[in-house]
Design a protein around this motif. Structure first.
Motif, PDB file in Angstrom:
ATOM      1  N   LEU A 237      23.539  45.358   5.838  1.00 57.88           N
ATOM      2  CA  LEU A 237      24.531  44.321   5.548  1.00 57.88           C
ATOM      3  C   LEU A 237      24.371  43.126   6.493  1.00 57.88           C
ATOM      4  CD1 LEU A 237      27.589  46.651   4.917  1.00 57.88           C
ATOM      5  CD2 LEU A 237      26.526  45.156   3.208  1.00 57.88           C
ATOM      6  N   ALA A 238      24.087  43.406   7.767  1.00 61.83           N
ATOM      7  CA  ALA A 238      23.890  42.312   8.732  1.00 61.83           C
ATOM      8  C   ALA A 238      22.665  41.484   8.370  1.00 61.83           C
ATOM      9  CB  ALA A 238      23.758  42.879  10.148  1.00 61.83           C
ATOM     10  N   ASN A 239      21.604  42.144   7.892  1.00 66.06           N
ATOM     11  CA  ASN A 239      20.411  41.409   7.474  1.00 66.06           C
ATOM     12  C   ASN A 239      20.659  40.577   6.222  1.00 66.06           C
ATOM     13  OD1 ASN A 239      19.045  42.519   9.608  1.00 66.06           O
ATOM     14  ND2 ASN A 239      17.844  43.963   8.395  1.00 66.06           N
ATOM     15  N   LEU A 240      21.611  41.011   5.400  1.00 63.29           N
ATOM     16  CA  LEU A 240      21.979  40.224   4.210  1.00 63.29           C
ATOM     17  C   LEU A 240      22.877  39.047   4.571  1.00 63.29           C
ATOM     18  CD1 LEU A 240      22.812  43.079   1.649  1.00 63.29           C
ATOM     19  CD2 LEU A 240      20.803  41.579   1.621  1.00 63.29           C
ATOM     20  N   ALA A 241      23.688  39.199   5.613  1.00 61.92           N
ATOM     21  CA  ALA A 241      24.744  38.229   5.923  1.00 61.92           C
ATOM     22  C   ALA A 241      24.224  37.041   6.729  1.00 61.92           C
ATOM     23  CB  ALA A 241      25.873  38.928   6.685  1.00 61.92           C
ATOM     24  N   SER A 279      29.564  39.650  13.859  1.00 62.46           N
ATOM     25  CA  SER A 279      29.013  38.403  14.412  1.00 62.46           C
ATOM     26  C   SER A 279      28.277  37.612  13.351  1.00 62.46           C
ATOM     27  CB  SER A 279      28.066  38.717  15.572  1.00 62.46           C
ATOM     28  OG  SER A 279      28.745  39.325  16.640  1.00 62.46           O
ATOM     29  N   ARG A 280      27.422  38.305  12.585  1.00 63.40           N
ATOM     30  CA  ARG A 280      26.625  37.595  11.579  1.00 63.40           C
ATOM     31  C   ARG A 280      27.517  36.993  10.498  1.00 63.40           C
ATOM     32  NH1 ARG A 280      24.231  38.813  15.143  1.00 63.40           N
ATOM     33  NH2 ARG A 280      24.865  36.654  15.517  1.00 63.40           N
ATOM     34  N   ILE A 386      28.306  43.883  24.955  1.00 62.83           N
ATOM     35  CA  ILE A 386      27.591  42.633  24.639  1.00 62.83           C
ATOM     36  C   ILE A 386      27.874  42.216  23.200  1.00 62.83           C
ATOM     37  CG2 ILE A 386      25.288  41.671  24.243  1.00 62.83           C
ATOM     38  CD1 ILE A 386      24.342  43.271  26.688  1.00 62.83           C
ATOM     39  N   LYS A 387      27.784  43.167  22.279  1.00 70.92           N
ATOM     40  CA  LYS A 387      27.985  42.852  20.861  1.00 70.92           C
ATOM     41  C   LYS A 387      29.443  42.520  20.560  1.00 70.92           C
ATOM     42  CE  LYS A 387      23.822  43.001  19.406  1.00 70.92           C
ATOM     43  NZ  LYS A 387      23.190  41.735  18.948  1.00 70.92           N
ATOM     44  N   TRP A 393      33.158  35.746  20.399  1.00 72.91           N
ATOM     45  CA  TRP A 393      32.712  34.354  20.511  1.00 72.91           C
ATOM     46  C   TRP A 393      32.624  33.707  19.128  1.00 72.91           C
ATOM     47  CZ3 TRP A 393      26.796  33.488  21.597  1.00 72.91           C
ATOM     48  CH2 TRP A 393      26.460  32.149  21.325  1.00 72.91           C
ATOM     49  N   LEU A 394      31.937  34.376  18.199  1.00 72.18           N
ATOM     50  CA  LEU A 394      31.713  33.762  16.893  1.00 72.18           C
ATOM     51  C   LEU A 394      32.956  33.803  16.008  1.00 72.18           C
ATOM     52  CD1 LEU A 394      28.112  35.139  16.439  1.00 72.18           C
ATOM     53  CD2 LEU A 394      28.775  32.772  16.883  1.00 72.18           C
TER      54      LEU A 394
END
Length: 631
Positions: A237-241, A279-280, A386-387, A393-394
């Motif tokens: 999902l993160a790679n898609l987003a 984040s993404r 970290i994540k 942040w985002l």
């Protein structure tokens, strides 16, 4: 495509079956090309048999899913695409065979039927048979592997429909496996394969989304069958987003509540992967930011970030022995918020694990992973923090609602602690979060007053650490966000807060032009007329020796010149009688700028003449030859 999607699977499959029956009847009535028609009939019979098998497959899947909420539903996308193509070829077959119903020279000449037409039709029907065989094979694999525990059973052969685009068949196969397989190993492998495809290029991502890959991935993430499966799903999902459209597809499939729930209740490695997904999504779509705000994703993120970090001495929720309700949690949070004046005033005095109070909102199953957390490696715990910091942040970037939630959860104290104690990526992400919250506070007076009031220990801790970064760090990537944060908070500081302005003015002379330019912008926010204390701040800027480095910046880049002139104009308007301005020949600098192209900038068009007039007014006796500029 929309009208097709609206039809039920039963309707979708009944049409080609009806066509096959009509072709069979027409074959029996054929009076010419009898051999060719007979061969067509054999091919159509095979297609009819496979279509009926598909009906049984979809019917059994529907009945089992209705009787058990945990059952897998059929993956319809390849069925619809292939059956639609089969229907077109059956229509071609019906048209051609009907032309053979009556014999005679005239009939054959008029219809222009030839053996070539049949050869073309045979090829099309062969392709349809190949497509149906492939379709049944992928569902046979996912249906028959249940409980076997074996991997490597995903079908990667190419159906004729995808011969020119193998990615399509791979996406179908992987998605079908995730959706319907009973083998968790196969589902994990398929999700990892989709993640790999999505990581290759944007075209693959587009195909995965268009072919319905998002819902099965979200379902795999939600089920929580295994941590490895959830990581595979969240990674895909993160790679898609990576763009707004695909992020909105995840949101439209109700992905945000699932993601937030997993954040609350999962092993650390899963939470790390899901925080990266947050984040993404937040990075690429502001609407997703607000969806996460509505689902209150901030609380689990702050909770995870603040775990094992002493922050505040706060009263614990009363232990009544009754189940915690949403209403009671709201009351507790409200009580914690209004009693902020009771907290100690230095960061090192704060002494509470926020995790205990924040996690009370999460699932009751969160405790299942407590022992795992305690035994996790330090690097795993660090990566989670970290994540989470990056997600905060985002999420806070340009979002007042999320910035408010971070402040309400005492997240500012946690961020200040990590800025003070940590380094590298975690420290940077926390600093960027503070910068974004300060930026939101600059635009929203309510947030500024609530989060950065003078007597707030959280605000004091944050400002102390930002100033320390400005004074002690020499890395532009750290200094620039710290300087921006102080500039955004300019209207929150009182006139006596000279400790804030001093370090900023010093950075006007920094050897790095970007740092110096950001310092000019930040100092300008103290001196701008919108700041109620602009006159006092302008005097302090001059007292700290800001004029000389400011004038040097006017001779460098266009951006530095623009913001430097704006600040110089403010100083001239507020403290025009300053000897420092006179000695540094600020008037000459402004008169030169008035003839330069930069003077036509909207902010300077009226500002420069007013500043020149003000300086000329105070120093007219010393320079009788100068022309007077009216305001």
């Amino acid at each position: 495509m929309g009208s097709e999607e609206e039809r039920s699977m039963e309707e979708e499959l009944s049409f080609p079956i009806l066509l096959a029956d009509r072709v069979r009847k027409s074959v029996e009535e054929a009076e010419s090309f009898k051999f060719e028609c007979s061969e067509v009939g054999k091919q159509v019979d095979r297609l009819s048999h496979m279509l009926r098998s598909t009906v049984r497959l979809t019917t059994s899947s529907s009945s089992s899913s209705s009787s058990s909420s945990s059952s897998q539903t059929i993956y319809e996308r390849p069925i619809r695409r292939i059956v639609s193509e089969v229907s077109k070829n059956l229509e071609r077959a019906l048209t051609l065979v009907r032309k053979c119903k009556r014999s005679g020279i005239l009939r054959r000449v008029v219809t222009i039927t030839s053996a070539t037409d049949f050869r073309k039709l045979f090829l099309l029907l062969d392709n349809s048979i190949g497509d149906m065989k492939w379709l049944l094979s992928i569902f046979d694999v996912v249906d028959s592997n249940g409980g076997s525990g074996g991997g490597g059973n995903i079908v990667l052969s190419l159906p004729p429909i995808a011969s020119n685009d193998p990615i399509l068949s791979w996406v179908w196969s992987f998605t079908a496996t995730i959706q319907t397989s009973s083998s968790i190993i196969d589902r994990i492998e398929a999700a990892n394969q989709l993640a790999s495809l999505a990581g290759d290029n944007d075209r693959n991502k587009k195909i995965i989304v268009e072919e319905g890959g998002v819902p099965p991935l979200l379902k795999l993430l939600k089920e929580g069958i295994s941590g490895e499966a959830q990581i595979a799903a969240s990674t895909a999902l993160a790679n898609l987003a990576t763009d707004q459209e695909r992020v909105r597809q995840i949101v439209a499939e109700l992905g945000v509540p699932i993601i937030v729930q997993v954040l609350w209740d999962s092993p650390m490695l899963v939470q790390t992967s899901v925080a990266n997904l947050v984040s993404r999504m937040a990075e690429n779509d502001s609407d997703a930011q607000e969806e996460f705000a509505r689902e209150n994703a901030i609380r689990p993120l702050v909770s995870l970030l603040s775990s094992e970090t002493p922050l505040l001495d706060e009263p614990k929720p009363p232990q009544s022995g009754k189940p915690t309700t949403l209403h009671s949690l709201v009351l507790v949070n409200k009580e914690l918020g209004v009693n902020s004046h009771l907290y100690p005033k230095t960061l090192h005095q704060h002494n509470l694990h926020l995790n205990s109070s924040l996690h009370s909102e999460g699932s009751s199953r969160a405790g299942n992973h407590k022992k795992e957390r305690e035994n996790e490696k330090p690097e795993v715990k660090l990566q989670l923090k970290i994540k989470c910091a990056e997600a905060l942040w985002l999420l806070s970037r340009g979002s007042v609602s999320n910035s408010q939630r971070i402040a309400e959860t005492k997240g500012l104290l946690c961020l200040a602690k990590y800025i003070e104690k940590e380094q590298w990526e975690l420290q940077f992400n926390c600093l960027m979060t503070v910068m974004e919250i300060a930026g939101a506070a600059e635009l929203n007076a309510d947030l500024r007053r609530a989060a950065f009031k003078t007597n707030s220990p959280a605000a004091k801790a944050v400002v102390d650490q930002i100033l320390r970064i400005i004074q002690e760090e020499d890395t532009p990537s750290m200094q620039i966000p710290a300087i921006k944060a102080i500039g955004s908070l300019a209207r929150a500081f009182q006139a006596r807060e000279t400790r804030v302005l001093g370090p900023l003015v010093t950075r006007l002379d920094h050897r790095n032009l970007d740092v110096a330019t950001e310092a000019v912008i930040a100092v300008g926010k103290f001196a701008c007329p919108e700041n109620f204390l602009c006159v006092q701040h302008s005097k302090a800027i001059i007292e700290f020796g800001g004029v000389s480095p400011l004038l040097r910046l006017l001779r460098v880049s266009e951006r530095a010149q623009l913001h430097g002139l704006i600040l110089l104009c403010y100083l001239a308007l507020h403290v025009g009688n300053s000897e420092a301005l006179d000695r540094s020949k600020a008037l000459s600098a402004l008169e030169g700028a008035a003839r330069a192209p930069v003077s036509q900038h909207p902010q300077l068009r009226e500002l420069i003449p007013k500043a020149i007039y003000q300086l000329d007014l105070y120093h007219e006796g010393d320079h009788p030859h100068r022309q007077s500029y009216g305001s």
